[in-house]
Design a protein around this motif. Structure first.
Motif, mmCIF file in Angstrom:
data_model
loop_
_atom_site.group_PDB
_atom_site.id
_atom_site.type_symbol
_atom_site.label_atom_id
_atom_site.label_comp_id
_atom_site.label_asym_id
_atom_site.label_seq_id
_atom_site.Cartn_x
_atom_site.Cartn_y
_atom_site.Cartn_z
ATOM 1 N N SER A 1 -17.425 -12.913 70.379
ATOM 2 C CA SER A 1 -16.472 -13.371 69.265
ATOM 3 C C SER A 1 -17.060 -14.467 68.461
ATOM 4 C CB SER A 1 -15.048 -13.965 69.924
ATOM 5 O OG SER A 1 -14.252 -14.132 69.160
ATOM 6 N N TYR B 1 -17.630 -11.957 76.341
ATOM 7 C CA TYR B 1 -16.825 -11.462 75.262
ATOM 8 C C TYR B 1 -16.544 -12.687 74.231
ATOM 9 C CZ TYR B 1 -17.085 -7.091 77.402
ATOM 10 O OH TYR B 1 -17.576 -5.783 78.048
ATOM 11 N N ASN B 2 -16.285 -13.948 74.949
ATOM 12 C CA ASN B 2 -16.217 -14.951 74.068
ATOM 13 C C ASN B 2 -17.324 -15.313 73.216
ATOM 14 O OD1 ASN B 2 -17.567 -15.920 76.074
ATOM 15 N ND2 ASN B 2 -16.698 -17.888 76.097
ATOM 16 N N GLU C 1 -14.559 -2.814 74.701
ATOM 17 C CA GLU C 1 -14.372 -4.210 74.471
ATOM 18 C C GLU C 1 -15.213 -5.011 73.522
ATOM 19 O OE1 GLU C 1 -12.109 -7.494 75.673
ATOM 20 O OE2 GLU C 1 -11.679 -5.199 76.012
ATOM 21 N N ARG D 1 -13.398 -4.153 70.343
ATOM 22 C CA ARG D 1 -12.136 -4.797 70.286
ATOM 23 C C ARG D 1 -12.275 -6.484 69.968
ATOM 24 N NH1 ARG D 1 -9.180 -8.197 72.079
ATOM 25 N NH2 ARG D 1 -10.679 -8.760 73.712
ATOM 26 N N THR D 2 -13.108 -6.817 70.657
ATOM 27 C CA THR D 2 -13.550 -8.210 70.349
ATOM 28 C C THR D 2 -13.953 -8.687 68.917
ATOM 29 O OG1 THR D 2 -14.322 -8.661 72.865
ATOM 30 C CG2 THR D 2 -15.045 -10.069 71.537
ATOM 31 N N ALA E 1 -11.802 -10.831 66.242
ATOM 32 C CA ALA E 1 -12.565 -12.122 65.548
ATOM 33 C C ALA E 1 -12.793 -12.082 64.036
ATOM 34 C CB ALA E 1 -13.980 -12.469 66.156
#
Length: 115
Positions: free
Chosen positions: A105, A101-102, A25, A28-29, A33
């Motif tokens: 990013s 995860y935000n 994850e 992917r993040t 971004a």
């Protein structure tokens, strides 16, 4: 000397399921971004590249995921990162808590802006 990894996939596959899921994850993040980012193994850990240069590194551990180094960031992002700082240039995200995860990013975008 330890295990030598030939790819990011190989590195991630070497971890137990919980750590593996978090590493995937993070990967992917960061790619979401930073469109056009590449990846490689450097220092035997996953390295995200941008324009052919290393942008950030991430690694898995038994109890956390680490990202390094920390780029120059604005005051708001710096404050958001404070709970995860470990030493001068490392961020540790405990696996026992939800990984933001935000925030990762935002951090990835800050790496690009710092270039």
């Amino acid at each position: 000397m330890g295990t030598r990894f030939g790819s990011v996939d190989e590195y991630i596959a070497s971890f137990p399921a919980e750590v593996r899921a978090a590493l995937e994850e993070v990967r992917r993040t960061v790619h979401a971004a930073v469109p056009g980012a590449g990846e490689k193994i450097s220092y035997q850990i996953p390295t995200i590249t941008f324009d052919g240069k290393s942008l950030l590194y991430f690694s898995g551990w038994k109890a956390h995921i680490a990202i390094y180094p920390i780029p120059p960031v604005d005051d708001d992002l710096s404050a958001a990162l404070d709970p995860y700082r470990s030493g001068k240039g490392t961020l540790k995200f405990p696996l026992a808590k939800p990984i933001p995860y935000n925030l990762i990013s935002r951090l990835a975008k800050a790496f690009v802006e710092a270039r």
